[in-house]
Design a protein around this motif. Sequence first.
Motif, PDB file in Angstrom:
ATOM      1  N   ARG A  99       0.882  -1.168   0.000  1.00  0.00           N
ATOM      2  CA  ARG A  99       0.000   0.000   0.000  1.00  0.00           C
ATOM      3  C   ARG A  99       0.920   1.218   0.000  1.00  0.00           C
ATOM      4  NH1 ARG A  99       0.472  -0.169   5.589  1.00  0.00           N
ATOM      5  NH2 ARG A  99      -0.674  -1.873   6.518  1.00  0.00           N
ATOM      6  N   GLY A 100       0.352   2.353  -0.413  1.00  0.00           N
ATOM      7  CA  GLY A 100       1.218   3.516  -0.571  1.00  0.00           C
ATOM      8  C   GLY A 100       1.936   3.448  -1.905  1.00  0.00           C
ATOM      9  N   GLU A 101       3.102   4.059  -1.952  1.00  0.00           N
ATOM     10  CA  GLU A 101       3.785   4.203  -3.244  1.00  0.00           C
ATOM     11  C   GLU A 101       4.769   3.071  -3.523  1.00  0.00           C
ATOM     12  OE1 GLU A 101       4.444   8.261  -4.459  1.00  0.00           O
ATOM     13  OE2 GLU A 101       6.487   7.718  -5.038  1.00  0.00           O
ATOM     14  N   ALA A 102       4.655   2.496  -4.729  1.00  0.00           N
ATOM     15  CA  ALA A 102       5.587   1.460  -5.190  1.00  0.00           C
ATOM     16  C   ALA A 102       6.253   1.984  -6.465  1.00  0.00           C
ATOM     17  CB  ALA A 102       4.846   0.163  -5.460  1.00  0.00           C
ATOM     18  N   PRO A 103       7.550   2.322  -6.397  1.00  0.00           N
ATOM     19  CA  PRO A 103       8.227   2.912  -7.567  1.00  0.00           C
ATOM     20  C   PRO A 103       8.380   1.919  -8.723  1.00  0.00           C
ATOM     21  CG  PRO A 103       9.527   3.170  -5.546  1.00  0.00           C
ATOM     22  CD  PRO A 103       8.426   2.219  -5.230  1.00  0.00           C
ATOM     23  N   VAL A 104       8.627   2.462  -9.898  1.00  0.00           N
ATOM     24  CA  VAL A 104       8.884   1.637 -11.088  1.00  0.00           C
ATOM     25  C   VAL A 104       9.996   0.632 -10.771  1.00  0.00           C
ATOM     26  CG1 VAL A 104       9.914   1.712 -13.404  1.00  0.00           C
ATOM     27  CG2 VAL A 104       8.116   3.330 -12.778  1.00  0.00           C
ATOM     28  N   GLY A 105       9.773  -0.606 -11.162  1.00  0.00           N
ATOM     29  CA  GLY A 105      10.771  -1.664 -10.955  1.00  0.00           C
ATOM     30  C   GLY A 105      10.622  -2.384  -9.627  1.00  0.00           C
ATOM     31  N   SER A 106       9.802  -1.850  -8.739  1.00  0.00           N
ATOM     32  CA  SER A 106       9.658  -2.509  -7.437  1.00  0.00           C
ATOM     33  C   SER A 106       8.525  -3.532  -7.481  1.00  0.00           C
ATOM     34  CB  SER A 106       9.392  -1.478  -6.337  1.00  0.00           C
ATOM     35  OG  SER A 106       8.115  -0.902  -6.493  1.00  0.00           O
ATOM     36  N   CYS A 107       8.509  -4.360  -6.467  1.00  0.00           N
ATOM     37  CA  CYS A 107       7.495  -5.416  -6.366  1.00  0.00           C
ATOM     38  C   CYS A 107       6.335  -4.909  -5.509  1.00  0.00           C
ATOM     39  CB  CYS A 107       8.132  -6.657  -5.739  1.00  0.00           C
ATOM     40  SG  CYS A 107       6.977  -8.012  -5.516  1.00  0.00           S
ATOM     41  N   SER A 108       5.134  -4.938  -6.101  1.00  0.00           N
ATOM     42  CA  SER A 108       3.965  -4.424  -5.381  1.00  0.00           C
ATOM     43  C   SER A 108       3.040  -5.538  -4.914  1.00  0.00           C
ATOM     44  CB  SER A 108       3.190  -3.464  -6.272  1.00  0.00           C
ATOM     45  OG  SER A 108       2.769  -4.123  -7.444  1.00  0.00           O
ATOM     46  N   PHE A 109       3.210  -6.713  -5.467  1.00  0.00           N
ATOM     47  CA  PHE A 109       2.344  -7.842  -5.104  1.00  0.00           C
ATOM     48  C   PHE A 109       3.133  -9.134  -5.251  1.00  0.00           C
ATOM     49  CE2 PHE A 109      -0.442 -11.228  -6.860  1.00  0.00           C
ATOM     50  CZ  PHE A 109      -1.164 -11.500  -5.714  1.00  0.00           C
ATOM     51  N   ARG A 110       2.963 -10.007  -4.261  1.00  0.00           N
ATOM     52  CA  ARG A 110       3.623 -11.321  -4.383  1.00  0.00           C
ATOM     53  C   ARG A 110       2.678 -12.395  -3.849  1.00  0.00           C
ATOM     54  NH1 ARG A 110       7.951 -10.697  -1.155  1.00  0.00           N
ATOM     55  NH2 ARG A 110       9.285  -9.948  -2.831  1.00  0.00           N
ATOM     56  N   LEU A 111       2.562 -13.459  -4.627  1.00  0.00           N
ATOM     57  CA  LEU A 111       1.762 -14.606  -4.211  1.00  0.00           C
ATOM     58  C   LEU A 111       2.671 -15.828  -4.221  1.00  0.00           C
ATOM     59  CD1 LEU A 111      -0.988 -15.870  -3.534  1.00  0.00           C
ATOM     60  CD2 LEU A 111      -1.407 -16.065  -5.975  1.00  0.00           C
ATOM     61  N   SER A 112       2.821 -16.464  -3.079  1.00  0.00           N
ATOM     62  CA  SER A 112       3.688 -17.643  -2.955  1.00  0.00           C
ATOM     63  C   SER A 112       2.819 -18.835  -2.559  1.00  0.00           C
ATOM     64  CB  SER A 112       4.752 -17.412  -1.883  1.00  0.00           C
ATOM     65  OG  SER A 112       5.441 -16.201  -2.127  1.00  0.00           O
ATOM     66  N   ILE A 113       2.903 -19.883  -3.336  1.00  0.00           N
ATOM     67  CA  ILE A 113       2.051 -21.053  -3.120  1.00  0.00           C
ATOM     68  C   ILE A 113       2.894 -22.308  -2.993  1.00  0.00           C
ATOM     69  CG2 ILE A 113       0.324 -22.553  -4.215  1.00  0.00           C
ATOM     70  CD1 ILE A 113      -1.022 -20.104  -5.324  1.00  0.00           C
ATOM     71  N   ALA A 114       2.635 -23.066  -1.934  1.00  0.00           N
ATOM     72  CA  ALA A 114       3.284 -24.367  -1.738  1.00  0.00           C
ATOM     73  C   ALA A 114       2.246 -25.460  -1.930  1.00  0.00           C
ATOM     74  CB  ALA A 114       3.880 -24.448  -0.338  1.00  0.00           C
ATOM     75  N   SER A 115       2.617 -26.452  -2.718  1.00  0.00           N
ATOM     76  CA  SER A 115       1.699 -27.546  -3.020  1.00  0.00           C
ATOM     77  C   SER A 115       2.496 -28.833  -3.154  1.00  0.00           C
ATOM     78  CB  SER A 115       0.971 -27.228  -4.327  1.00  0.00           C
ATOM     79  OG  SER A 115       0.249 -28.328  -4.795  1.00  0.00           O
ATOM     80  N   ALA A 116       1.817 -29.947  -2.979  1.00  0.00           N
ATOM     81  CA  ALA A 116       2.506 -31.223  -3.195  1.00  0.00           C
ATOM     82  C   ALA A 116       2.849 -31.382  -4.675  1.00  0.00           C
ATOM     83  CB  ALA A 116       1.623 -32.376  -2.720  1.00  0.00           C
ATOM     84  N   HIS A 117       1.962 -30.864  -5.543  1.00  0.00           N
ATOM     85  CA  HIS A 117       2.151 -31.083  -6.984  1.00  0.00           C
ATOM     86  C   HIS A 117       2.025 -29.779  -7.773  1.00  0.00           C
ATOM     87  CE1 HIS A 117       2.081 -35.344  -6.167  1.00  0.00           C
ATOM     88  NE2 HIS A 117       0.978 -35.160  -5.452  1.00  0.00           N
ATOM     89  N   ARG A 118       2.733 -29.729  -8.899  1.00  0.00           N
ATOM     90  CA  ARG A 118       2.818 -28.539  -9.747  1.00  0.00           C
ATOM     91  C   ARG A 118       1.468 -28.058 -10.270  1.00  0.00           C
ATOM     92  NH1 ARG A 118       2.314 -29.273 -15.145  1.00  0.00           N
ATOM     93  NH2 ARG A 118       2.623 -31.486 -14.767  1.00  0.00           N
TER      94      ARG A 118
END
Lengths: 86, 136
Positions: free
Chosen positions: B86-105
């Motif tokens: 939230r707030g300011e995310a400059p060009v080139g920065s990461c604004s969202f990340r989703l990390s998922i762990a699963s037994a299978h691809r």
Amino acid sequence: MDRYRMLAEVKLFGPAAKAAGADAVRLELTAGATCAELREALVAECPALAHAVSWGRFALNGRFADEDGSICDGDEIALITLVGGG
Amino acid sequence: MHKTLENVLVVMTQGPLDAAPARPNDGITGAWIVFEGIVRMQEDGLDLCALQYTAYEPMAQRVLTEIAADVLERHGLQRIVVEHARGEAPVGSCSFRLSIASAHRKAAIQAMDQFIDRMKQSVPIWKEPVWAAAPA
């Protein structure tokens, strides 16, 4: 018994806040008014929100509300327009 | 659902995101997928400085948690970590990340797509461009 009037505040975000030039709009509603009635009252109070209101949904106390959902005195109301996370 | 919520983490961060969470080493996870949304330098052909994110909290946090919990259950995942700026995310920065762990691809890839589609429909987060020069 006549329904009394209550003061409500609608929180605005993103494009809606920009259109209204404010983070919130205060207006009077009849106690127990529905979201559909709020929609009309909000446009009457702030015509600049007509487009946002036509597309948006209301949230009551942090949850999306149906058009026939009734509003109680003290409810937190937010206009949720087209979102753009990610 | 209680067990599910133990395996969901949602974090809203002021400004751009830091480094990604550590890969799980639990002996069960066979697929660990990390998607990062990066702020591009242009939008509609105009130069950007940054994106400005506004969230309606705590609703945003709660809806993200509900979607993550539902997606985790539907796909039988091990873990979901959602991070949003939230707030300011400059060009080139990461604004969202989703990390998922699963037994299978396959489950992890399907879950990734489904989560992001649902997020973009119903999570009260808005972004506004901060232009490098005022548009004419």
